[in-house]
Write a protein that holds these residues in place. Sequence first.
Motif, PDB file in Angstrom:
ATOM      1  N   ALA A 130     -21.294  22.488 -62.661  1.00 37.27           N
ATOM      2  CA  ALA A 130     -22.364  23.825 -63.233  1.00 37.27           C
ATOM      3  C   ALA A 130     -22.244  24.878 -64.200  1.00 37.27           C
ATOM      4  CB  ALA A 130     -21.416  24.899 -61.517  1.00 37.27           C
ATOM      5  N   GLU A 131     -21.937  24.169 -64.698  1.00 36.73           N
ATOM      6  CA  GLU A 131     -22.215  24.647 -66.389  1.00 36.73           C
ATOM      7  C   GLU A 131     -23.226  24.964 -66.884  1.00 36.73           C
ATOM      8  OE1 GLU A 131     -19.217  22.965 -69.084  1.00 36.73           O
ATOM      9  OE2 GLU A 131     -17.378  24.458 -68.288  1.00 36.73           O
ATOM     10  N   ASN A 132     -24.462  24.058 -66.007  1.00 33.44           N
ATOM     11  CA  ASN A 132     -25.961  23.779 -66.799  1.00 33.44           C
ATOM     12  C   ASN A 132     -26.522  24.018 -65.921  1.00 33.44           C
ATOM     13  OD1 ASN A 132     -24.878  21.172 -67.895  1.00 33.44           O
ATOM     14  ND2 ASN A 132     -23.853  20.535 -66.574  1.00 33.44           N
ATOM     15  N   GLY A 133     -26.213  24.652 -64.785  1.00 34.37           N
ATOM     16  CA  GLY A 133     -27.483  25.132 -63.897  1.00 34.37           C
ATOM     17  C   GLY A 133     -26.591  25.665 -62.977  1.00 34.37           C
ATOM     18  N   LEU A 134     -26.947  25.741 -62.152  1.00 38.07           N
ATOM     19  CA  LEU A 134     -27.130  26.424 -60.051  1.00 38.07           C
ATOM     20  C   LEU A 134     -26.654  25.479 -59.365  1.00 38.07           C
ATOM     21  CD1 LEU A 134     -30.272  29.393 -59.903  1.00 38.07           C
ATOM     22  CD2 LEU A 134     -27.664  29.139 -60.531  1.00 38.07           C
ATOM     23  N   ALA A 135     -25.790  25.435 -57.900  1.00 39.84           N
ATOM     24  CA  ALA A 135     -25.525  24.810 -57.190  1.00 39.84           C
ATOM     25  C   ALA A 135     -26.254  25.107 -55.470  1.00 39.84           C
ATOM     26  CB  ALA A 135     -24.019  25.134 -56.757  1.00 39.84           C
ATOM     27  N   ALA A 136     -26.964  24.407 -54.671  1.00 41.58           N
ATOM     28  CA  ALA A 136     -27.948  24.659 -53.511  1.00 41.58           C
ATOM     29  C   ALA A 136     -27.061  23.978 -52.555  1.00 41.58           C
ATOM     30  CB  ALA A 136     -29.795  24.239 -54.199  1.00 41.58           C
ATOM     31  N   GLY A 137     -26.848  25.230 -51.781  1.00 45.31           N
ATOM     32  CA  GLY A 137     -26.462  23.841 -50.203  1.00 45.31           C
ATOM     33  C   GLY A 137     -27.701  24.091 -49.184  1.00 45.31           C
ATOM     34  N   VAL A 138     -27.827  23.634 -48.261  1.00 47.68           N
ATOM     35  CA  VAL A 138     -28.206  23.848 -46.608  1.00 47.68           C
ATOM     36  C   VAL A 138     -26.745  23.229 -45.742  1.00 47.68           C
ATOM     37  CG1 VAL A 138     -29.874  23.339 -47.909  1.00 47.68           C
ATOM     38  CG2 VAL A 138     -28.525  21.223 -47.015  1.00 47.68           C
ATOM     39  N   GLY A 139     -27.044  24.498 -44.721  1.00 45.97           N
ATOM     40  CA  GLY A 139     -26.362  24.214 -43.525  1.00 45.97           C
ATOM     41  C   GLY A 139     -26.089  23.550 -42.853  1.00 45.97           C
ATOM     42  N   GLU A 140     -27.231  22.653 -42.543  1.00 43.28           N
ATOM     43  CA  GLU A 140     -27.260  21.066 -41.932  1.00 43.28           C
ATOM     44  C   GLU A 140     -26.047  20.346 -42.366  1.00 43.28           C
ATOM     45  OE1 GLU A 140     -30.960  19.098 -40.812  1.00 43.28           O
ATOM     46  OE2 GLU A 140     -31.852  20.184 -43.186  1.00 43.28           O
ATOM     47  N   PHE A 141     -25.635  19.777 -41.221  1.00 43.84           N
ATOM     48  CA  PHE A 141     -24.603  18.723 -41.291  1.00 43.84           C
ATOM     49  C   PHE A 141     -24.922  16.987 -41.295  1.00 43.84           C
ATOM     50  CE2 PHE A 141     -22.568  22.594 -39.378  1.00 43.84           C
ATOM     51  CZ  PHE A 141     -21.074  22.667 -39.831  1.00 43.84           C
ATOM     52  N   LEU A 142     -25.207  16.736 -42.169  1.00 39.29           N
ATOM     53  CA  LEU A 142     -25.713  15.741 -42.517  1.00 39.29           C
ATOM     54  C   LEU A 142     -24.899  14.636 -43.112  1.00 39.29           C
ATOM     55  CD1 LEU A 142     -28.870  16.671 -44.406  1.00 39.29           C
ATOM     56  CD2 LEU A 142     -28.226  16.162 -42.248  1.00 39.29           C
ATOM     57  N   GLY A 143     -23.604  14.675 -42.780  1.00 40.57           N
ATOM     58  CA  GLY A 143     -22.081  13.266 -43.486  1.00 40.57           C
ATOM     59  C   GLY A 143     -21.256  13.050 -42.459  1.00 40.57           C
ATOM     60  N   GLY A 144     -20.264  12.693 -42.723  1.00 39.60           N
ATOM     61  CA  GLY A 144     -19.210  12.298 -41.929  1.00 39.60           C
ATOM     62  C   GLY A 144     -18.447  11.913 -42.790  1.00 39.60           C
ATOM     63  N   PHE A 145     -17.136  12.783 -43.665  1.00 39.68           N
ATOM     64  CA  PHE A 145     -16.352  12.498 -44.097  1.00 39.68           C
ATOM     65  C   PHE A 145     -14.920  12.422 -43.364  1.00 39.68           C
ATOM     66  CE2 PHE A 145     -11.790  14.299 -45.603  1.00 39.68           C
ATOM     67  CZ  PHE A 145     -11.719  13.387 -46.535  1.00 39.68           C
ATOM     68  N   ARG A 146     -14.717  10.320 -43.321  1.00 42.30           N
ATOM     69  CA  ARG A 146     -13.279  10.161 -42.356  1.00 42.30           C
ATOM     70  C   ARG A 146     -12.506  10.112 -43.349  1.00 42.30           C
ATOM     71  NH1 ARG A 146     -14.772   4.977 -39.769  1.00 42.30           N
ATOM     72  NH2 ARG A 146     -16.909   4.440 -40.765  1.00 42.30           N
ATOM     73  N   LEU A 147     -11.052  10.881 -42.456  1.00 38.87           N
ATOM     74  CA  LEU A 147      -9.714  10.837 -41.943  1.00 38.87           C
ATOM     75  C   LEU A 147      -9.363   9.547 -41.084  1.00 38.87           C
ATOM     76  CD1 LEU A 147      -9.202  14.387 -40.927  1.00 38.87           C
ATOM     77  CD2 LEU A 147      -9.567  13.469 -43.368  1.00 38.87           C
ATOM     78  N   HIS A 148      -8.545   8.695 -42.693  1.00 45.89           N
ATOM     79  CA  HIS A 148      -7.645   7.754 -41.792  1.00 45.89           C
ATOM     80  C   HIS A 148      -6.476   7.367 -43.365  1.00 45.89           C
ATOM     81  CE1 HIS A 148      -8.933   4.577 -45.899  1.00 45.89           C
ATOM     82  NE2 HIS A 148     -10.334   5.574 -45.126  1.00 45.89           N
ATOM     83  N   SER A 149      -5.413   6.453 -43.387  1.00 44.32           N
ATOM     84  CA  SER A 149      -4.364   6.694 -43.555  1.00 44.32           C
ATOM     85  C   SER A 149      -4.230   5.529 -45.030  1.00 44.32           C
ATOM     86  CB  SER A 149      -3.118   6.450 -42.929  1.00 44.32           C
ATOM     87  OG  SER A 149      -3.404   4.078 -42.893  1.00 44.32           O
ATOM     88  N   GLY A 150      -5.471   5.283 -45.100  1.00 47.52           N
ATOM     89  CA  GLY A 150      -5.474   3.944 -46.463  1.00 47.52           C
ATOM     90  C   GLY A 150      -6.681   4.589 -47.870  1.00 47.52           C
ATOM     91  N   GLN A 151      -6.905   6.071 -47.436  1.00 47.50           N
ATOM     92  CA  GLN A 151      -7.603   6.556 -48.174  1.00 47.50           C
ATOM     93  C   GLN A 151      -6.842   7.225 -49.339  1.00 47.50           C
ATOM     94  OE1 GLN A 151      -8.051  11.006 -45.773  1.00 47.50           O
ATOM     95  NE2 GLN A 151      -9.959  10.386 -46.571  1.00 47.50           N
ATOM     96  N   VAL A 152      -7.817   6.702 -50.325  1.00 49.86           N
ATOM     97  CA  VAL A 152      -7.638   6.539 -51.678  1.00 49.86           C
ATOM     98  C   VAL A 152      -6.463   7.868 -52.084  1.00 49.86           C
ATOM     99  CG1 VAL A 152      -7.745   6.736 -54.479  1.00 49.86           C
ATOM    100  CG2 VAL A 152      -9.004   4.709 -53.042  1.00 49.86           C
ATOM    101  N   SER A 153      -7.351   8.839 -52.015  1.00 47.73           N
ATOM    102  CA  SER A 153      -6.963  10.436 -52.400  1.00 47.73           C
ATOM    103  C   SER A 153      -6.084  10.690 -51.595  1.00 47.73           C
ATOM    104  CB  SER A 153      -8.391  11.254 -52.349  1.00 47.73           C
ATOM    105  OG  SER A 153      -8.748  11.452 -51.095  1.00 47.73           O
TER     106      SER A 153
END
Length: 310
Positions: free
Chosen positions: A202-225
């Motif tokens: 964001a130091e290089n320009g703007l961030a643009a977001g849309v409200g559509e739900f277009l992905g699935g973030f998976r919750l599970h025990s093996g996540q690296v994070s």
Amino acid sequence: MTQHPDLVSVLMPAFKPEHFKPALESVVNQTHTNLEILVGDNSGDPAIQAVIDEVGDPRVTRIPNHAVSGKSPRLNHMILWLRAKGRYARFVYDDDLVYERSTEVLLHQLKTVPRCVLAWHQRDVIDEHGALRWRHGVLPEDGSAVLDRRLLLDNMAKFLNFVGEPSFTMFDREAIAHFDFNRYARFDMAFLWDIAMYLGIAENGLAAGVGEFLGGFRLHSGQVSSAANVFGAVEWELVFREELCNGNLNDEQFNTVLPKILGLYQASKGELPVLEGFQSRLAVDAHTGRLRETMPQFRDAYRSLLAARH
């Protein structure tokens, strides 16, 4: 940078094979078809190559990074970024899903919003079987937002990571002077990779977001994070204290986010008892108005915490 202006490089750091097949299939089934799909195989597991062979899409290239990167997430991401040929790039993680119009919508934002360098859409949260748990987003589903870096920070103070995970973002590589993945304020973030990346871009320009739900973030025990999520409170404190010291955030904005950070410490200190000291020092520093004055001591404490992790 590329022979075709609409080429999108999809960069897939692959650490584990369990959910990789549906993740890869969701990428190859995008309505925007002009893709190069680079799989940074950091697993050392032949199962990743087996999935690539089974999917059988010629746009997919495996890059065996585990021997080069020592299984470092940072190096894997950086190698993929430097190998990309497209002007536009996105990371998709090996356990997430991107719905068919995801790339098309994000590319449209980057090409039509002036000075846009980061585009995002909202996402569903799914379980290990792909079932919907809840929807995560602050925008109306038919809404949109365009933010500079200061507004990005202001909304993070209100909502923390409202943008979401990197799988649901896309970047204009041509407009980004220097990409440094998870590096923020001279530190390599253990957990807030995404926030470090968004604030740097964001130091290089703007961030643009849309409200559509277009992905699935998976919750599970093996996540690296998941193994590093106890660092979340400390790294949110790092971000907001740094931005306060640099004049990008005011005291009122810090006071908005303060209860959230203290709450994260409260939730995490049972797993990592040293966080109780961070929590109490933050409360005292905020109450006495010494957040800026004590920043060097906080940095030293965070540095020691990172060193102990290794």
